[in-house]
Scaffold this active site. Structure first.
Site, mmCIF file in Angstrom:
data_model
loop_
_atom_site.group_PDB
_atom_site.id
_atom_site.type_symbol
_atom_site.label_atom_id
_atom_site.label_comp_id
_atom_site.label_asym_id
_atom_site.label_seq_id
_atom_site.Cartn_x
_atom_site.Cartn_y
_atom_site.Cartn_z
ATOM 1 N N GLU A 39 7.864 -21.225 10.778
ATOM 2 C CA GLU A 39 8.282 -22.301 9.421
ATOM 3 C C GLU A 39 9.692 -22.978 10.410
ATOM 4 O O GLU A 39 9.670 -24.573 9.692
ATOM 5 C CB GLU A 39 8.738 -20.820 8.304
ATOM 6 C CG GLU A 39 9.622 -21.755 7.901
ATOM 7 C CD GLU A 39 11.303 -20.525 7.315
ATOM 8 O OE1 GLU A 39 11.109 -20.662 6.152
ATOM 9 O OE2 GLU A 39 10.236 -19.395 6.845
ATOM 10 N N ASP A 43 9.132 -26.943 9.624
ATOM 11 C CA ASP A 43 9.998 -27.473 8.265
ATOM 12 C C ASP A 43 10.628 -28.969 8.692
ATOM 13 O O ASP A 43 10.686 -29.838 7.686
ATOM 14 C CB ASP A 43 11.114 -26.973 8.237
ATOM 15 C CG ASP A 43 12.714 -27.595 7.610
ATOM 16 O OD1 ASP A 43 12.080 -27.459 6.287
ATOM 17 O OD2 ASP A 43 13.633 -27.853 8.130
ATOM 18 N N ASP A 112 8.230 -20.718 2.285
ATOM 19 C CA ASP A 112 8.553 -20.511 3.533
ATOM 20 C C ASP A 112 6.863 -20.372 4.456
ATOM 21 O O ASP A 112 7.062 -21.032 5.501
ATOM 22 C CB ASP A 112 9.431 -19.138 4.114
ATOM 23 C CG ASP A 112 10.157 -19.739 3.741
ATOM 24 O OD1 ASP A 112 10.755 -20.522 3.089
ATOM 25 O OD2 ASP A 112 11.066 -18.336 3.170
ATOM 26 N N GLU A 115 5.212 -24.263 5.420
ATOM 27 C CA GLU A 115 6.092 -24.352 6.424
ATOM 28 C C GLU A 115 4.998 -23.653 7.686
ATOM 29 O O GLU A 115 4.962 -24.642 8.338
ATOM 30 C CB GLU A 115 7.402 -24.653 6.444
ATOM 31 C CG GLU A 115 8.358 -24.952 5.087
ATOM 32 C CD GLU A 115 8.978 -25.231 5.495
ATOM 33 O OE1 GLU A 115 10.680 -26.504 4.833
ATOM 34 O OE2 GLU A 115 10.103 -24.483 4.993
#
EC number: 3.1.26.3
Length: 227
Positions: A39, A43, A112, A115
């Site tokens: 994640e 991101d 999440d 990502e």
């Protein structure tokens, strides 16, 4: 066709290393080999990909306008919409506690996971392929987005609303940090006083303080029915 084959069709990407996809779908409540590091990676890649797309799409926009549009496209509710389109909740591995609490429907967990899948794709086949997949996901959203006040992030919109009503500004406080330095989960309390219908504390979590604060502000905006 197994269930992960179906998911790969939905996201428009086939993994060479299916273990990466399995890890991306695994919440920290389910196993020690979970998706938070992926994640973290995803991101950063998502933010770069969307920033680059907006930079070329809007050559006359200034930095502030580009930043607000990017924030709109990468914020938790937008990612949760993508997750629901992919039906990620049907494929995620959650611990028993999160399952009982409906974690597979929670926006923060869904966002999440999106990502984490991006991070997994980058490790699987590299950045060039990953950024193209992201652009495919965002094709319609990028076509529809325009500069303007509606692109301001949740904290900014909440602050402007309260200022317009001559009400006290919200206060944000980190009340808990879990996890190791590279994959922490921040819990933030946001207190709002005398904001019309609400006068209480909201709690939200995120993989950074900024994300947790934005998530708390989003909760308040929903409570106030502010778009």
């Amino acid at each position: 066709m197994n269930h992960l084959d179906r998911l790969e069709r939905k996201i428009g990407y086939r993994f060479n290393d299916i273990a990466l996809l399995k890890q991306a779908l695994t919440h920290r409540s389910a196993a020690t080999q979970h998706n938070e590091r992926l994640e973290f990676l995803g991101d950063s890649i998502l933010n770069f990909t969307i920033a680059e797309a907006l930079y070329h799409q809007f050559p006359r926009c200034n930095e502030g306008e580009l930043s607000r549009m990017r924030a709109t496209l990468v914020r938790e509710p937008t990612l949760a919409i993508l997750a629901r389109q992919f039906e990620l909740g049907d494929y995620m591995s959650l611990g028993s506690g999160e399952l009982k609490n409906g974690g597979f429907r929670r926006e923060s967990i869904l966002a999440d996971c999106v990502e984490a899948i991006i991070g997994a794709m980058s490790l699987d086949q590299g950045l060039a392929v990953t950024t193209q997949v992201i652009r495919n996901w965002y094709q319609q959203l990028l076509a529809e987005i325009k500069p303007g006040d509606n692109q301001k992030d949740a904290k900014t919109r909440l602050q402007e609303y309260l200022q317009g009503k001559h009400l006290p500004l919200p206060t944000y406080e980190v009340v808990n940090i879990q996890g190791e330095a590279h994959c922490q989960i921040f819990t933030v309390e946001c207190k709002v006083k005398s904001a019309g219908k609400i006068d209480r504390t909201f709690v939200a979590k995120g993989s950074s303080r900024r994300k947790a604060e934005q998530a708390a502000a989003e909760q308040i905006l929903k409570e106030l029915d502010i778009k």
